[in-house]
Design a protein around this motif. Structure first.
Motif, PDB file in Angstrom:
ATOM      1  N   VAL A  86      75.445  87.164  50.871  1.00 44.74           N
ATOM      2  CA  VAL A  86      75.807  86.860  49.453  1.00 44.74           C
ATOM      3  C   VAL A  86      76.746  88.146  49.138  1.00 44.74           C
ATOM      4  O   VAL A  86      76.381  89.246  48.754  1.00 44.74           O
ATOM      5  N   SER A 107      78.152  82.839  45.897  1.00 51.14           N
ATOM      6  CA  SER A 107      77.607  82.858  44.705  1.00 51.14           C
ATOM      7  C   SER A 107      76.088  82.393  44.778  1.00 51.14           C
ATOM      8  O   SER A 107      75.664  82.039  45.767  1.00 51.14           O
ATOM      9  N   VAL A 108      75.430  82.833  43.653  1.00 56.47           N
ATOM     10  CA  VAL A 108      73.991  82.275  43.536  1.00 56.47           C
ATOM     11  C   VAL A 108      73.752  80.718  43.706  1.00 56.47           C
ATOM     12  O   VAL A 108      72.966  80.091  43.995  1.00 56.47           O
ATOM     13  N   ASP A 109      75.058  80.000  43.072  1.00 55.89           N
ATOM     14  CA  ASP A 109      75.083  78.445  43.241  1.00 55.89           C
ATOM     15  C   ASP A 109      75.000  77.957  44.527  1.00 55.89           C
ATOM     16  O   ASP A 109      74.485  76.903  45.115  1.00 55.89           O
ATOM     17  N   VAL A 111      73.506  79.972  47.159  1.00 60.72           N
ATOM     18  CA  VAL A 111      72.072  80.016  47.508  1.00 60.72           C
ATOM     19  C   VAL A 111      71.397  78.691  47.204  1.00 60.72           C
ATOM     20  O   VAL A 111      70.602  78.244  47.896  1.00 60.72           O
ATOM     21  N   LEU A 130      70.578  91.251  44.316  1.00 57.13           N
ATOM     22  CA  LEU A 130      70.440  89.719  45.071  1.00 57.13           C
ATOM     23  C   LEU A 130      69.094  89.192  44.228  1.00 57.13           C
ATOM     24  O   LEU A 130      68.897  88.170  43.676  1.00 57.13           O
ATOM     25  N   SER A 133      69.407  88.338  40.596  1.00 56.45           N
ATOM     26  CA  SER A 133      70.163  87.390  40.390  1.00 56.45           C
ATOM     27  C   SER A 133      69.185  85.971  40.617  1.00 56.45           C
ATOM     28  O   SER A 133      69.164  84.990  39.875  1.00 56.45           O
ATOM     29  N   LEU A 134      68.714  86.267  41.890  1.00 58.49           N
ATOM     30  CA  LEU A 134      67.776  84.801  42.309  1.00 58.49           C
ATOM     31  C   LEU A 134      66.589  84.763  41.491  1.00 58.49           C
ATOM     32  O   LEU A 134      66.441  83.435  41.257  1.00 58.49           O
ATOM     33  N   ALA A 137      67.535  83.131  38.355  1.00 64.23           N
ATOM     34  CA  ALA A 137      67.752  81.731  38.261  1.00 64.23           C
ATOM     35  C   ALA A 137      66.903  81.000  38.841  1.00 64.23           C
ATOM     36  O   ALA A 137      67.057  79.677  39.067  1.00 64.23           O
TER      37      ALA A 137
END
Length: 192
Positions: A86, A107-109, A111, A130, A133-134, A137
């Motif tokens: 990522v 992006s996280v999207d 993932v 990361l 962020s994950l 989310a």
């Protein structure tokens, strides 16, 4: 849906930075320098390679692992599995040629979309930013933690400091070793 597993060596105060001897950190190499090595404490690391079907990393971890891991016998299984990095800045030209299939996610999207594909568990190595962020989310499903009996103070933390609703974890496996190391495996109880 695929399971996303975050795996980390972590100090008791939550630091994940420089466990393997990376230069430039005061306590660099704390996983082997400050705690007696007991092979049985690392059984979970071999199991992760056998059970995972893909590996996920952030840019910084990719740039640290990719020059070293492809040639290490200890990580042979990772050579053949798909890898996802990522990054908003890496390009195809930045990827190493000797580590198998590697895809850049932006992006996280992306993932989240990867988790919706067919396949088994995805293992997330290193990648403190990361992980934050994950986790924020609600995309991490499990944590594999080897907790070291050390307080390191400064350093990157595994867990986000974002002000958010409590995230409940369920302890599903644990063990304490003679050197004080603790294996803790937690499933994330996802919010409805």
């Amino acid at each position: 849906m695929r399971t996303l597993i975050s795996t980390a060596f972590v100090s008791l105060d939550g630091v994940v930075e420089a466990p393997g001897g990376e230069p430039g950190y005061r306590n660099s190499g704390w996983t082997f320098k400050d705690v007696e090595f007991l092979p049985e404490a690392y059984e979970i690391k071999g199991r992760e390679q056998e059970e995972a079907t893909a590996m996920l990393m952030g840019r910084v971890s990719y740039q640290a692992f990719s020059p070293v891991w492809p040639d290490m016998a200890e990580f042979a299984r990772y050579r053949t599995m798909p890898k996802y990095v990522v990054s908003t800045t890496l390009t195809e030209d930045d990827l190493v040629p000797n580590w198998g299939e590697t895809t850049i996610l932006r992006s996280v999207d992306q993932v989240a979309a990867l988790k919706e594909t067919e396949g088994g568990p995805i293992i997330l190595h290193g990648s403190a930013a990361l992980n934050h962020s994950l986790s924020d989310a609600d995309l991490i499903d499990r944590y594999h933690l080897l907790v070291y009996p050390l307080l390191l103070g400064a350093g990157k933390r595994l867990f986000s400091t974002t002000d958010k609703d409590a995230q409940k974890l369920k302890l599903v496996e644990h063990e304490v070793y003679g050197n004080g190391l603790q294996k803790q495996v937690f499933d994330v109880v996802h919010r409805p």
